[in-house]
Enzyme design. Structure first.
Site, PDB file in Angstrom:
ATOM      1  N   SER A  50      63.826  -5.366 -28.589  1.00 14.49           N
ATOM      2  CA  SER A  50      63.752  -6.197 -29.120  1.00 14.49           C
ATOM      3  C   SER A  50      65.068  -7.442 -28.943  1.00 14.49           C
ATOM      4  O   SER A  50      64.625  -8.651 -29.057  1.00 14.49           O
ATOM      5  CB  SER A  50      64.158  -5.903 -30.666  1.00 14.49           C
ATOM      6  OG  SER A  50      65.310  -5.392 -30.738  1.00 14.49           O
ATOM      7  N   PHE A  51      65.946  -7.069 -28.033  1.00 14.77           N
ATOM      8  CA  PHE A  51      67.091  -7.936 -27.857  1.00 14.77           C
ATOM      9  C   PHE A  51      67.523  -8.071 -26.424  1.00 14.77           C
ATOM     10  O   PHE A  51      68.635  -8.170 -26.117  1.00 14.77           O
ATOM     11  CB  PHE A  51      68.239  -7.889 -28.917  1.00 14.77           C
ATOM     12  CG  PHE A  51      68.779  -6.729 -29.000  1.00 14.77           C
ATOM     13  CD1 PHE A  51      69.922  -5.961 -28.254  1.00 14.77           C
ATOM     14  CD2 PHE A  51      68.335  -5.537 -30.002  1.00 14.77           C
ATOM     15  CE1 PHE A  51      70.376  -4.780 -28.355  1.00 14.77           C
ATOM     16  CE2 PHE A  51      68.667  -4.314 -30.100  1.00 14.77           C
ATOM     17  CZ  PHE A  51      69.950  -4.118 -29.254  1.00 14.77           C
ATOM     18  N   GLY A  52      66.826  -7.511 -25.374  1.00  8.07           N
ATOM     19  CA  GLY A  52      67.371  -7.202 -24.090  1.00  8.07           C
ATOM     20  C   GLY A  52      66.468  -6.830 -23.288  1.00  8.07           C
ATOM     21  O   GLY A  52      65.549  -6.015 -23.529  1.00  8.07           O
ATOM     22  N   ASP A  93      69.386   9.403 -33.767  1.00  5.83           N
ATOM     23  CA  ASP A  93      68.104   8.890 -33.117  1.00  5.83           C
ATOM     24  C   ASP A  93      67.607   9.964 -32.110  1.00  5.83           C
ATOM     25  O   ASP A  93      67.007   9.542 -31.279  1.00  5.83           O
ATOM     26  CB  ASP A  93      68.310   7.521 -32.494  1.00  5.83           C
ATOM     27  CG  ASP A  93      67.291   6.673 -32.235  1.00  5.83           C
ATOM     28  OD1 ASP A  93      66.347   6.872 -32.994  1.00  5.83           O
ATOM     29  OD2 ASP A  93      67.107   5.768 -31.644  1.00  5.83           O
ATOM     30  N   ILE A 109      48.291   5.729  16.701  1.00  3.98           N
ATOM     31  CA  ILE A 109      49.097   7.016  17.476  1.00  3.98           C
ATOM     32  C   ILE A 109      48.448   8.592  17.050  1.00  3.98           C
ATOM     33  O   ILE A 109      48.765   9.439  17.691  1.00  3.98           O
ATOM     34  CB  ILE A 109      50.741   7.056  17.065  1.00  3.98           C
ATOM     35  CG1 ILE A 109      50.615   7.082  15.622  1.00  3.98           C
ATOM     36  CG2 ILE A 109      51.256   5.782  17.440  1.00  3.98           C
ATOM     37  CD1 ILE A 109      52.096   7.031  14.904  1.00  3.98           C
ATOM     38  N   VAL A 147      44.210  10.265  15.645  1.00  2.00           N
ATOM     39  CA  VAL A 147      43.060   9.832  14.975  1.00  2.00           C
ATOM     40  C   VAL A 147      42.610  11.310  14.262  1.00  2.00           C
ATOM     41  O   VAL A 147      43.157  12.515  14.624  1.00  2.00           O
ATOM     42  CB  VAL A 147      41.872   9.594  15.808  1.00  2.00           C
ATOM     43  CG1 VAL A 147      42.070   8.091  16.556  1.00  2.00           C
ATOM     44  CG2 VAL A 147      41.756  10.685  17.192  1.00  2.00           C
ATOM     45  N   VAL A 150      43.539   7.531   9.941  1.00  2.00           N
ATOM     46  CA  VAL A 150      43.865   6.931  11.093  1.00  2.00           C
ATOM     47  C   VAL A 150      45.674   6.793  10.825  1.00  2.00           C
ATOM     48  O   VAL A 150      46.022   6.351   9.696  1.00  2.00           O
ATOM     49  CB  VAL A 150      43.432   5.786  11.445  1.00  2.00           C
ATOM     50  CG1 VAL A 150      43.680   4.623  10.391  1.00  2.00           C
ATOM     51  CG2 VAL A 150      44.078   5.350  12.606  1.00  2.00           C
ATOM     52  N   CYS A 151      46.333   7.315  11.919  1.00  2.00           N
ATOM     53  CA  CYS A 151      47.726   6.923  11.929  1.00  2.00           C
ATOM     54  C   CYS A 151      48.132   5.923  13.019  1.00  2.00           C
ATOM     55  O   CYS A 151      47.750   6.062  14.153  1.00  2.00           O
ATOM     56  CB  CYS A 151      48.456   8.284  12.311  1.00  2.00           C
ATOM     57  SG  CYS A 151      50.229   8.217  12.237  1.00  2.00           S
ATOM     58  N   LYS A 178      49.753   6.381   7.886  1.00  2.00           N
ATOM     59  CA  LYS A 178      48.807   7.195   7.571  1.00  2.00           C
ATOM     60  C   LYS A 178      47.705   6.515   6.596  1.00  2.00           C
ATOM     61  O   LYS A 178      48.076   6.372   5.514  1.00  2.00           O
ATOM     62  CB  LYS A 178      49.115   8.568   7.169  1.00  2.00           C
ATOM     63  CG  LYS A 178      47.550   9.518   7.277  1.00  2.00           C
ATOM     64  CD  LYS A 178      48.288  10.683   6.685  1.00  2.00           C
ATOM     65  CE  LYS A 178      47.344  11.842   6.397  1.00  2.00           C
ATOM     66  NZ  LYS A 178      47.593  13.281   6.253  1.00  2.00           N
ATOM     67  N   ASP A 184      47.495  24.530   6.449  1.00  3.44           N
ATOM     68  CA  ASP A 184      46.977  23.954   7.755  1.00  3.44           C
ATOM     69  C   ASP A 184      48.489  23.926   8.568  1.00  3.44           C
ATOM     70  O   ASP A 184      48.714  23.013   9.192  1.00  3.44           O
ATOM     71  CB  ASP A 184      46.611  22.413   7.511  1.00  3.44           C
ATOM     72  CG  ASP A 184      45.881  22.135   8.754  1.00  3.44           C
ATOM     73  OD1 ASP A 184      45.378  22.675   9.525  1.00  3.44           O
ATOM     74  OD2 ASP A 184      45.854  20.859   8.949  1.00  3.44           O
TER      75      ASP A 184
END
Length: 752
Positions: free
Chosen positions: A90-92, A205, A441, A443, A448-449, A464, A552
């Site tokens: 409300s103020f910043g 709070d 570089i 496939v 694709v990279c 990538k 992998d």
């Protein structure tokens, strides 16, 4: 159980009335503004103020003095670069900023900027409260104030930047957890509250969005604007503030409250974390307050007896009878049987591992802040600097790819990614805005990279590019964000999503593939092979301990970040097939939840996947030692031949290099390549094997290798065979079945 959905972490707060320094209520300018109807924001209800509290107070202008971080010079706004807007009250506003002057240059902070011209007297008081409390507090579970200063028109608070977001939102959206996990967070919270109380501070709070997570998963209490400093515990505060569902009865009926009110709120948080719902919640705030004052709370029977006991002790409407209100304070809480398993000293030293690690990537990530704010350009800033300009090097990933970017065929846009990715760059920033794309570089079938250059810094990276119509990369991205800070796992630098493609930016891997480098070396010994496997297996063990399987781990996905060839520069890459262990509802699970609630068949499948990772490392180890692959003689071997050898567990540890290789190495290879995945060694067991633990006693004689291309071709053939689609069975007449033929033979002969 997952937590209920919660309020936004940066709600707009309307403070109708707060106390001034002398404890009196400050009169409002221009009458009584209406309170917000929402019950999930902080507010003050004027019509509940007793007539005895309405006396006019002395209004004081607050003048914030400078607060300077130890070892630093006096700060001013010019020393901070604005990066993003994190929130607005409300103020910043709250900004993400980078310090641009020594000694802490490049350090990221959260900066609260409060405009004096828009502050009413009550807000100025609130700001002073926050500044004074933060300057005095130094605790591992409380947010730290590093600088405070002012200009003619603005007040500035420079605070810790906590990247993990708020505890409740993260847990409710991402993870399944148990009572034991909740205990960890509540214990850290108890220590933070106890410290504030020891300074004479009533927090007042305590609510979900004020409990933030750092990047490791530890909590931090923040936002002290409603805290009340008291001389001692006999003093009481009378202002009506806080968030209604978390208010203690004595706060609701304005009888005056002390630090014991915080322990009621603590009980509300505990109940909410354990059950996913609030203990006292009506259809509106008036009914909610009535429930807080009068309702009898039913205790869910799925909670442990210790948890129910603690909740009952916290939900005492007479604050004098409430646990934590006595002379021992929080020690009463800490002694409760619910916390019998907590080592409080280790907890304070942050030596207990949190149940959940937020998925945070680079230091300036703001994934866990509302995109309503983070997508805005910070005011007075020339613009949001592209994040690849950070002054550090970022590691790359594996080279998988196709010519996707040249594909001009228009395809329908895919659904948006995981919210983590959606929030990275706001709504309008494209990959091409920050990078120039160069040659390919690598496939692959769905990506694709390519090499790319950052336009501002001219630094080289790899990108990538993943076709979303072929694969959803959300899991890969989340794993990299959560675990990419490990020194031997690639670090994700940037993510862009244009609806059709996702762009993952990493550093270019200049050292190339692990196997390439080893096979081309003139001298490589068994001892060096042990160091390499130790580094890789230590990384895999870390992933498995977090419920992540790579699936992998072929040698082409293990690369060097530089040309040094040191084991420390090894990176495990390409998490495209990786999986995180998840519950049926898709949420992650803490280790405690996994151990207690996951079905055996799910754990069995996880064990199978982990076994596959170990098998791949066994293939790598065999190749490093023997100079050839275990199941393929060359690229011309057929998939059927290779699969037959793999299925039979047939590989040789005789002849060639094996004549000079230690028996302990042969033992490890055999146990990692065991045909039954559930009988293979685990990553942890590999690390405990003598070939790893006693590497200094291993031979240093040179290992001989086959031609590099022959070995790589055989390795490619091995994994191609594993990934080849299984041929569908051909249907034949029943009579041709061996079983049918055997049964026919057994039939008795009869004559008519």
């Amino acid at each position: 159980m997952p937590l209920a959905q919660l309020a936004e972490p940066w709600p707009n707060m309307e403070l109708v009335q707060l106390d001034t320094e002398n404890g009196q209520a400050a009169p409002e300018e221009g009458g009584n503004p209406p309170c917000k109807a929402k019950s999930d924001i902080t507010w003050v209800e004027k019509d509940l103020v007793d007539s005895t509290d309405k006396g006019e107070g002395v209004v004081k202008e607050i003048n914030i003095t400078h607060h300077v971080k130890e070892g630093s010079e006096k700060a001013d706004p010019s020393q901070f670069e604005l990066l993003k807007v994190l929130g607005q009250g409300s103020f910043g506003k709250v900004f993400l900023v980078r310090k641009i002057t020594p000694p802490d240059s490049n350090h990221l902070y959260a900066m609260k900027v409060l405009k004096k011209a828009t502050l009413k007297v009550r807000d100025r008081v609130r700001t002073k409260i926050e500044r004074d409390i933060l300057a005095d507090v130094n605790h591992p579970f409380v947010v730290k104030l590093h600088y405070a200063f002012q200009t003619e028109g603005k007040l500035y608070l420079i605070l810790d930047f906590l990247r993990g977001g708020d505890l409740f939102t993260r847990l409710s959206k991402e993870v399944m957890f148990t009572e034991e996990d909740v205990k960890f967070y509540l214990a850290e919270l108890a220590l933070g509250l106890d410290h504030l109380h020891s300074l004479g501070i009533i927090y007042r709070d305590l609510k979900p969005e004020n409990i933030l997570l750092d990047e490791e998963g530890h909590i931090k209490l923040t936002d002290f604007g409603l805290s009340k400093e008291a001389i001692d515990h006999e003093k009481k505060a009378y202002s009506f503030c806080g968030t209604v569902e978390y208010m203690a009865p004595e706060v609701v009926n304005r009888q005056g409250h002390s630090h014991s009110a915080d322990w009621w709120s603590y009980g509300v948080l505990m109940f909410e974390m354990l059950t996913g719902s609030l203990p006292f919640q009506g259809k509106d705030r008036k009914e909610t307050m009535t429930l807080i004052l009068k309702a009898k709370l039913g205790m869910p029977q799925f909670l442990s007896a210790e948890a129910q006991s603690l909740l009952r002790a916290l939900f005492k409407r007479n604050p004098a009878n409430r646990l934590g209100s006595g002379p021992d304070g929080a020690e009463e809480i800490k002694r409760h049987p619910f916390y019998s398993t907590i080592d409080w000293n280790k907890l304070y030293r942050r030596e207990i591992k949190p149940p959940f690690k937020p998925a945070v990537g680079q230091p300036d990530d703001t994934f866990y802040f509302d995109t309503e704010f983070t997508s805005r350009t910070p005011k007075d800033s020339p613009g949001i600097p592209p994040s690849a300009g950070a002054h550090q090097l970022f590691r790359g990933f594996s080279f998988v790819a196709t010519g996707l970017m040249e594909d001009s065929k228009v395809k329908p846009a895919q659904p948006p990614l995981h919210s983590v990715v959606q929030q990275l760059h706001g709504k309008n920033i494209q990959f091409s805005d920050g990078y120039v794309v160069k040659e390919a570089i690598g496939v692959g079938s769905y990506s694709v990279c390519k090499r790319c250059i950052h336009k501002t810094t001219n630094m080289e990276y790899a990108v990538k590019v993943i076709d979303k119509s072929k694969r959803d990369p959300s899991e890969e991205i989340e794993i990299l964000l959560r675990y990419g800070q490990h020194p031997n796992i690639i670090t994700l630098k940037d993510v862009y999503d244009d609806g059709k493609y996702v762009y993952l930016v990493t550093e270019l891997m200049r050292g190339g593939e692990l196997l390439d480098k080893i096979l081309r070396q003139k001298f490589f010994s068994e001892r060096e092979a042990s160091s390499v496997l130790h580094t890789i297996c230590k990384t895999v063990e870390y992933l498995h301990s977090q419920g992540v399987v790579h699936r992998d781990l072929k040698p082409s996905n293990i690369l060097y970040v530089d040309e040094s060839g040191n084991p420390e520069s090894i990176r495990i890459c390409d998490f495209g097939f990786a999986k995180q262990l998840r519950a049926e509802n898709g949420l992650l699970m803490t280790p405690c939840y996994t151990a207690n609630f996951v079905a055996p068949e799910v754990l069995k499948r996880q064990g199978y996947d982990e076994g596959c990772d170990i098998w791949s490392l066994g293939v790598l180890l065999y190749t490093m030692l023997a100079g050839c692959t275990p199941f393929a003689n060359g690229p011309s071997d057929t998939p059927e031949e290779i699969l037959t050898r793999i299925g039979g567990g047939k590989f040789s540890v005789n002849g060639g290099n094996w004549d000079t290789i230690s028996d302990v190495a042969k033992d490890l290879v055999s146990k990692m390549l065991h045909v039954d995945p559930h009988q293979r060694l685990t990553a942890k067991q590999v690390l405990q094997h003598p070939w790893i633990t006693q590497k200094d006693s291993l031979p240093q004689s040179q290992l001989n290798y086959q031609d590099v291309q022959l070995v790589k071709g055989a390795m490619a053939a091995t994994y191609s065979a594993l990934n080849s689609s299984k041929p569908s069975p051909q249907l034949k007449p029943i009579e041709s079945s061996i079983l049918a033929q055997r049964r026919v033979k057994k039939l008795p002969s009869t004559t008519l």
